[in-house]
Design an enzyme around this catalytic site. Structure first.
Site, mmCIF file in Angstrom:
data_model
loop_
_atom_site.group_PDB
_atom_site.id
_atom_site.type_symbol
_atom_site.label_atom_id
_atom_site.label_comp_id
_atom_site.label_asym_id
_atom_site.label_seq_id
_atom_site.Cartn_x
_atom_site.Cartn_y
_atom_site.Cartn_z
ATOM 1 N N GLY A 17 30.291 46.289 53.523
ATOM 2 C CA GLY A 17 30.785 47.493 52.884
ATOM 3 C C GLY A 17 31.159 47.143 51.466
ATOM 4 N N GLN A 23 35.536 47.997 43.433
ATOM 5 C CA GLN A 23 35.224 46.558 43.429
ATOM 6 C C GLN A 23 34.242 46.182 42.326
ATOM 7 O OE1 GLN A 23 34.464 46.384 47.929
ATOM 8 N NE2 GLN A 23 35.267 44.353 47.440
ATOM 9 N N CYS A 56 36.423 39.716 52.282
ATOM 10 C CA CYS A 56 36.263 40.723 51.232
ATOM 11 C C CYS A 56 35.542 40.065 50.067
ATOM 12 C CB CYS A 56 37.638 41.223 50.792
ATOM 13 S SG CYS A 56 37.600 42.470 49.490
ATOM 14 N N LEU A 57 34.554 40.773 49.511
ATOM 15 C CA LEU A 57 33.832 40.234 48.355
ATOM 16 C C LEU A 57 34.778 39.978 47.189
ATOM 17 C CD1 LEU A 57 30.665 42.522 48.500
ATOM 18 C CD2 LEU A 57 30.845 40.136 49.241
ATOM 19 N N HIS A 92 39.240 49.094 55.877
ATOM 20 C CA HIS A 92 39.263 48.094 54.804
ATOM 21 C C HIS A 92 38.729 48.693 53.496
ATOM 22 C CE1 HIS A 92 38.385 43.831 53.277
ATOM 23 N NE2 HIS A 92 37.752 44.621 52.416
ATOM 24 N N GLU A 93 37.577 49.370 53.598
ATOM 25 C CA GLU A 93 36.945 49.902 52.377
ATOM 26 C C GLU A 93 37.751 51.060 51.782
ATOM 27 O OE1 GLU A 93 34.769 48.183 50.994
ATOM 28 O OE2 GLU A 93 34.225 46.929 52.688
ATOM 29 N N HIS A 140 40.528 50.065 49.563
ATOM 30 C CA HIS A 140 40.164 49.719 48.174
ATOM 31 C C HIS A 140 40.330 50.929 47.246
ATOM 32 C CE1 HIS A 140 38.711 45.599 48.317
ATOM 33 N NE2 HIS A 140 37.912 45.850 49.342
HETATM 34 NI NI NI Z 1 36.950 44.387 50.490
#
Ligand code: NI
Length: 195
Positions: free
Chosen positions: A51, A56, A104-105, A146-147, A150
């Site tokens: 995701g 991000q 997480c990226l 999670h997404e 953000h």
């Molecule tokens: Ni993330």
């Protein structure tokens, strides 16, 4: 090319901490938004994310993409077709919480345990600008939560309980220690299109 069009923001970048703005009515379903979604999807695939949220990559839009195909970072998570969640809102469907390790990226190479609601519903607009509703269970519910965090400037790290902080760590060390990083939980990953 798409791979070079975006730069991932990492923890410490103030932009990750700012709430994103709703996508406007004019932008919903527009050609330019669909082109952005395509580019961001390519970027997500090249980054091996399940995701990605627009903040991000420095875009302050309430836009999240999810997709699960063969992903070496999460080998046991079942497939999920590409979904664009625009201006999403979330409803918990149970009080049941599950603990699993997230990555997480924007927090490269690290994983940590987070408690999330096991079953949720999400109302959103899709890439064509149509209102949609989906339900998600287990690992998919986790990815959505999670997404969506953000979009409000929240990172999974913020949600690690004090007593769990000792389990936060580098994925190489956690793997060597035999920690399950696969997102497979008691509640299986499933989704239903209610729209
Ligand atoms: Ni993330």
């Amino acid at each position: 090319m798409a791979e070079n069009a975006f730069n991932i923001r990492v923890i410490g970048d103030p932009g990750l901490r700012e709430p994103a703005r709703p996508v406007s009515d004019e932008e919903l379903g527009s050609e330019s938004l669909r082109a952005l979604i395509d580019e961001l999807a390519e970027f997500m695939r090249s980054s091996q994310g399940l995701g990605i949220a627009a903040p991000q990559v420095g875009l302050k839009k309430r836009l999240v993409l999810m997709e699960v195909r063969d992903n070496p970072r999460y080998p046991k998570t079942p497939p999920l077709p590409l979904l664009a969640l625009i201006n999403p809102s979330l409803r918990p469907l149970t009080e049941q919480q599950e603990r699993a390790f997230e990555g997480c990226l924007s927090i490269p190479n690290m994983r940590g345990p987070v408690w999330r609601t096991a079953s949720i519903a999400v109302d959103f607009f899709d890439a064509e600008g149509q209102p949609r509703s989906f339900e998600f269970d287990g690992p998919f519910a986790r990815i959505v939560q999670h997404e969506l965090d953000h979009l409000d400037g929240i990172l999974y790290f913020d949600r690690i309980k004090a007593e769990d902080l000792k389990d936060f760590g580098h994925e190489r060390a956690l793997q060597a220690a035999g920690v399950d990083l696969t997102l497979s939980r008691a509640t299986p990953a499933a989704w239903r299109d209610l729209s």
